[in-house]
Write a protein that holds these residues in place. Sequence first.
Motif, mmCIF file in Angstrom:
data_model
loop_
_atom_site.group_PDB
_atom_site.id
_atom_site.type_symbol
_atom_site.label_atom_id
_atom_site.label_comp_id
_atom_site.label_asym_id
_atom_site.label_seq_id
_atom_site.Cartn_x
_atom_site.Cartn_y
_atom_site.Cartn_z
ATOM 1 N N GLY A 149 42.836 52.886 34.656
ATOM 2 C CA GLY A 149 41.877 51.884 34.193
ATOM 3 C C GLY A 149 42.224 51.357 32.819
ATOM 4 N N ALA A 150 42.643 52.257 31.907
ATOM 5 C CA ALA A 150 42.945 51.850 30.531
ATOM 6 C C ALA A 150 44.178 50.945 30.469
ATOM 7 C CB ALA A 150 43.156 53.092 29.673
ATOM 8 N N TRP A 151 45.229 51.306 31.223
ATOM 9 C CA TRP A 151 46.441 50.483 31.183
ATOM 10 C C TRP A 151 46.216 49.115 31.819
ATOM 11 C CZ3 TRP A 151 50.006 51.126 27.856
ATOM 12 C CH2 TRP A 151 50.399 52.390 27.423
ATOM 13 N N LEU A 152 45.415 49.058 32.871
ATOM 14 C CA LEU A 152 45.105 47.749 33.469
ATOM 15 C C LEU A 152 44.266 46.906 32.519
ATOM 16 C CD1 LEU A 152 44.366 48.689 37.197
ATOM 17 C CD2 LEU A 152 46.281 47.328 36.338
ATOM 18 N N LYS A 153 43.334 47.561 31.833
ATOM 19 C CA LYS A 153 42.508 46.838 30.857
ATOM 20 C C LYS A 153 43.373 46.263 29.741
ATOM 21 C CE LYS A 153 38.410 47.427 27.945
ATOM 22 N NZ LYS A 153 37.391 48.396 27.433
ATOM 23 N N ALA A 154 44.442 46.996 29.407
ATOM 24 C CA ALA A 154 45.366 46.530 28.366
ATOM 25 C C ALA A 154 46.360 45.508 28.909
ATOM 26 C CB ALA A 154 46.118 47.720 27.772
ATOM 27 N N VAL A 189 38.606 51.608 40.171
ATOM 28 C CA VAL A 189 39.070 51.234 38.842
ATOM 29 C C VAL A 189 40.304 50.330 38.933
ATOM 30 C CG1 VAL A 189 40.649 53.176 38.370
ATOM 31 C CG2 VAL A 189 39.336 52.186 36.514
ATOM 32 N N THR A 190 41.098 50.531 39.979
ATOM 33 C CA THR A 190 42.287 49.685 40.183
ATOM 34 C C THR A 190 41.882 48.282 40.623
ATOM 35 O OG1 THR A 190 43.509 51.671 40.857
ATOM 36 C CG2 THR A 190 44.507 49.548 41.371
ATOM 37 N N ILE A 191 40.971 48.208 41.563
ATOM 38 C CA ILE A 191 40.473 46.896 42.032
ATOM 39 C C ILE A 191 39.840 46.133 40.879
ATOM 40 C CG2 ILE A 191 38.733 45.787 43.521
ATOM 41 C CD1 ILE A 191 39.231 48.188 45.495
ATOM 42 N N ASP A 192 39.025 46.826 40.091
ATOM 43 C CA ASP A 192 38.365 46.204 38.941
ATOM 44 C C ASP A 192 39.396 45.690 37.940
ATOM 45 O OD1 ASP A 192 36.098 45.572 37.230
ATOM 46 O OD2 ASP A 192 36.702 47.277 36.009
ATOM 47 N N GLY A 193 40.414 46.505 37.659
ATOM 48 C CA GLY A 193 41.433 46.109 36.690
ATOM 49 C C GLY A 193 42.200 44.874 37.110
ATOM 50 N N CYS A 230 41.211 42.594 39.244
ATOM 51 C CA CYS A 230 40.296 41.441 39.269
ATOM 52 C C CYS A 230 40.173 40.820 37.880
ATOM 53 C CB CYS A 230 38.918 41.868 39.771
ATOM 54 S SG CYS A 230 38.806 42.037 41.569
ATOM 55 N N LYS A 231 40.050 41.672 36.866
ATOM 56 C CA LYS A 231 39.911 41.167 35.499
ATOM 57 C C LYS A 231 41.198 40.530 34.997
ATOM 58 C CE LYS A 231 36.051 44.098 34.262
ATOM 59 N NZ LYS A 231 35.583 45.352 33.643
ATOM 60 N N LEU A 232 42.327 40.908 35.611
ATOM 61 C CA LEU A 232 43.606 40.278 35.274
ATOM 62 C C LEU A 232 43.849 39.027 36.112
ATOM 63 C CD1 LEU A 232 45.876 43.457 34.951
ATOM 64 C CD2 LEU A 232 45.137 41.953 33.097
ATOM 65 N N ARG A 233 42.864 38.693 36.949
ATOM 66 C CA ARG A 233 42.935 37.518 37.841
ATOM 67 C C ARG A 233 44.055 37.657 38.866
ATOM 68 N NH1 ARG A 233 40.079 33.391 35.046
ATOM 69 N NH2 ARG A 233 40.064 32.250 37.015
ATOM 70 N N MET A 234 44.418 38.889 39.185
ATOM 71 C CA MET A 234 45.447 39.154 40.206
ATOM 72 C C MET A 234 44.712 39.580 41.476
ATOM 73 S SD MET A 234 48.091 41.153 37.644
ATOM 74 C CE MET A 234 49.504 41.213 38.740
ATOM 75 N N LEU A 235 44.042 38.589 42.076
ATOM 76 C CA LEU A 235 43.091 38.881 43.141
ATOM 77 C C LEU A 235 43.756 39.312 44.448
ATOM 78 C CD1 LEU A 235 40.429 36.087 42.554
ATOM 79 C CD2 LEU A 235 40.630 38.340 41.538
ATOM 80 N N ASN A 236 44.919 38.819 44.733
ATOM 81 C CA ASN A 236 45.595 39.231 45.971
ATOM 82 C C ASN A 236 45.934 40.723 45.950
ATOM 83 O OD1 ASN A 236 45.507 36.758 47.253
ATOM 84 N ND2 ASN A 236 47.434 36.056 46.350
ATOM 85 N N ILE A 237 46.362 41.215 44.774
ATOM 86 C CA ILE A 237 46.664 42.646 44.651
ATOM 87 C C ILE A 237 45.376 43.455 44.766
ATOM 88 C CG2 ILE A 237 47.590 44.440 43.136
ATOM 89 C CD1 ILE A 237 49.461 42.350 41.955
ATOM 90 N N ALA A 238 44.313 42.943 44.140
ATOM 91 C CA ALA A 238 43.016 43.629 44.213
ATOM 92 C C ALA A 238 42.555 43.737 45.666
ATOM 93 C CB ALA A 238 41.977 42.878 43.381
ATOM 94 N N LYS A 239 42.707 42.643 46.415
ATOM 95 C CA LYS A 239 42.320 42.669 47.838
ATOM 96 C C LYS A 239 43.187 43.645 48.621
ATOM 97 C CE LYS A 239 42.433 38.097 48.139
ATOM 98 N NZ LYS A 239 42.430 36.749 48.751
ATOM 99 N N GLY A 240 44.464 43.723 48.228
ATOM 100 C CA GLY A 240 45.366 44.666 48.887
ATOM 101 C C GLY A 240 44.913 46.110 48.699
ATOM 102 N N LEU A 263 34.931 41.895 43.393
ATOM 103 C CA LEU A 263 35.791 40.925 44.077
ATOM 104 C C LEU A 263 35.066 39.600 44.313
ATOM 105 C CD1 LEU A 263 37.904 42.844 46.748
ATOM 106 C CD2 LEU A 263 38.736 41.151 45.121
ATOM 107 N N ILE A 264 33.805 39.674 44.724
ATOM 108 C CA ILE A 264 33.021 38.447 44.960
ATOM 109 C C ILE A 264 32.907 37.652 43.669
ATOM 110 C CG2 ILE A 264 30.692 37.582 45.471
ATOM 111 C CD1 ILE A 264 30.482 39.944 47.507
ATOM 112 N N ALA A 265 32.565 38.341 42.562
ATOM 113 C CA ALA A 265 32.425 37.662 41.269
ATOM 114 C C ALA A 265 33.745 37.036 40.835
ATOM 115 C CB ALA A 265 31.927 38.647 40.219
#
Length: 735
Positions: free
Chosen positions: A476-481, A508-512, A514-524, A544-546
């Motif tokens: 979570g921390a590295w994705l936030k960074a 935490v991975t999906i959230d990270g 999503c916040k990086l706007r890498m939605l395809n990876i988040a959906k994966g 994901l919806i947001a």
Amino acid sequence: MVEMNTKPLLNRHLHPYLRSLGRHSAFINLFSSTPHATTAIDDLFEVETRIRSLCEKSNSQFADAVTLFSQLIDSNLIPSGSTCNFLVGALTKSEKYNFAVSVYNRMTHVDILPSFLTLSALVECFVHTHKPELAIGVLGMMVKRGFRASVYNLNVVLKGLCRNNKVSKAMDVFRELGGDCMPLDVVSFNTLINGLCKAKKLEEAMDLRAEMEAANCSPNTVTYTTLMDGLCKDGRTDVAMGLLKEMRLNGLDVDAFAYETLISGFCHKGDVIRGKELFDEMLRNGISPDVVGYTCLIHGLCNTGQWKEAVAVFNTMIEGAVCPDVVTYTCLIDGLCKDGRATKAVEIINLMIEKDKEPSIIAYNILISGLCKEGLAIDAFRILEMMMEKGKKPDVVTYNTLVKGLCENGKADEAMSLFDLMLKDKIYVEPDGRTFSVLIQGLCKEGCLDEALEIHHKMVENGAVSDIVPYNILIGAWLKAGNVEKAMGIWKQVIQLGLVPNSFTYSVTIDGFCKLRMLNIAKGFLIHKRASGLSPTLFDYNILIASLCKDGSLEQARRLFDALRKLNCEPDVISFNSIIDGTIKAGDIQSAKEFLMDMRRMGLTPNALTFSILINRFCKLGQLEDATSVFEQMIAWGFTPDAYVYDSLLKGFYSRGEKKEIMNLLHKMAAEGVILDSKITSTILTCICYVSEDLNLMEHLPSFSQRASNGLSISCNELLMKLHNSHPELQLCTA
């Protein structure tokens, strides 16, 4: 029925004395192949007397007695049945159970029949050595030998089975041997009722109480208090109260234990009022509570934040000459710390020491935790010093608490120093998985990710990898960074170490992503989570919806929203807020209103954010009538509009040139005491500039901007007063 014969139950040598017969050289000579061997039988009685003597001495030498007995058997001389039975009984009485079983095996091997008392002793041996099934076999042997096994023997077996968590087997024995085969008494029933209660089989326990009456065996105080204790621990205090009334109807005295059981039950359930009522009733009936009764009530009062009442009970306890114990003081310390009064708890621990009550490690840990939570890390370390001066060695919980306290108070460097001491200095305990997780979390919170990764490496080197928690924190921390490479490297380690990612790892991975706007990876990762047998949480869907709505992918967001119900995951207010915001943003006001109606049909109540979203979006679309209507509904529903809502409305009125509406809203904001930030202050000044073009704003703007930039806020009324004093012609303040 389990049968046992008189052959050895256990074929093994029992004691090293069998290999050290040199100490009994006179005895060995007695049975040697010398001309004196013929006197052996004549001296057998003397040896048996010696065996009895060894057992009956004040400093009994049972090992020597068993050795002499074994030598007799090994020399083909058969001791008398009386001596054998005596030895088994003496060994059992002295709790030398393994010796007793060994003697039993040797005697039966040479066809010496055990007496009833020996078999009774054998039952106790097997029960105390956690072999209750063999004890059942001995009961069967008693019956086979023609002995009438007593209820005492049965009760010993039942108690042994219950103690070994075999209450179902105990019930089988009870049904098979009880009644016609063997008379039952109140102890038999109470033993089983206690076992059933501990096994959480309360209905069976209650049924057994009814059987007692049918068997002309009246329940006694122990029966009722045992049932009440089991019911209270299961949260069924009302049923337990019914048993209290039944006790009285049956003419049984309600003792302190019965009352204290109920008081503890009600207090544990959070119903301290009922607990206090029973406590007062106990006093009225002339029953003096002991330390347990007082402590139960104090603990209940502390848990419900009733500190003053807890102190009053504590004082009454002392006045009544009941000495508080360590548990009582610990309850007070715990209650004070939970109430945010750790400094007062320090006074309690000092009082405790003054009264010669040595605080337990638990009490110290509770106090250290309370001080750390209140940001009093220095005081926490003073308690640590006091603890060590008193000879109490801090455990890993103590150090974990201190490490966490330092991290939460922004002192990760000091936490690191303490951690290094734990690793290097032998007087400190070895850190566990929790220590590493707490420190990693603290470092990540302060943005020290490289240091956190270093601690992670030490964790792996020390073999302290116990769970997935620290890996979740690091991912979570590295994705936030924004460092995807490092985050995925941690994921790879999780797999390599054989750890199983849990639901939070994926969340935490999906959230990270999503916040990086890498939605395809988040959906994966959402799809992979499902494939791993884990059900995605509502949090996963909401984020994901947001994110899809913010990214303009409204159709995908709506499909995901519609899929929620099919996946047995009902949308909540957050889900609706996101889809409503995205729908209005796309200009589809009708669909947004339908979502709002659907939300209400589901029984979900719009929150302040729902209204804020609607007002903001309606204002941006120029739908000021709808925005004003929602604003009025928001107030009618009891929500207080914040600066964001007022900022949206001011901008909306400004865009339409609604000067009167702007002034009315400003007066309302001033009356409500709305606190302004730099953003809305700028909006207000822009609106006032529009309302009065001849107002020189530059002489006021610096002071407002300066206050905002310093992180200070200013109320709307204060702003209007300043402007009104300089420009009364604007009539910004009502009389």
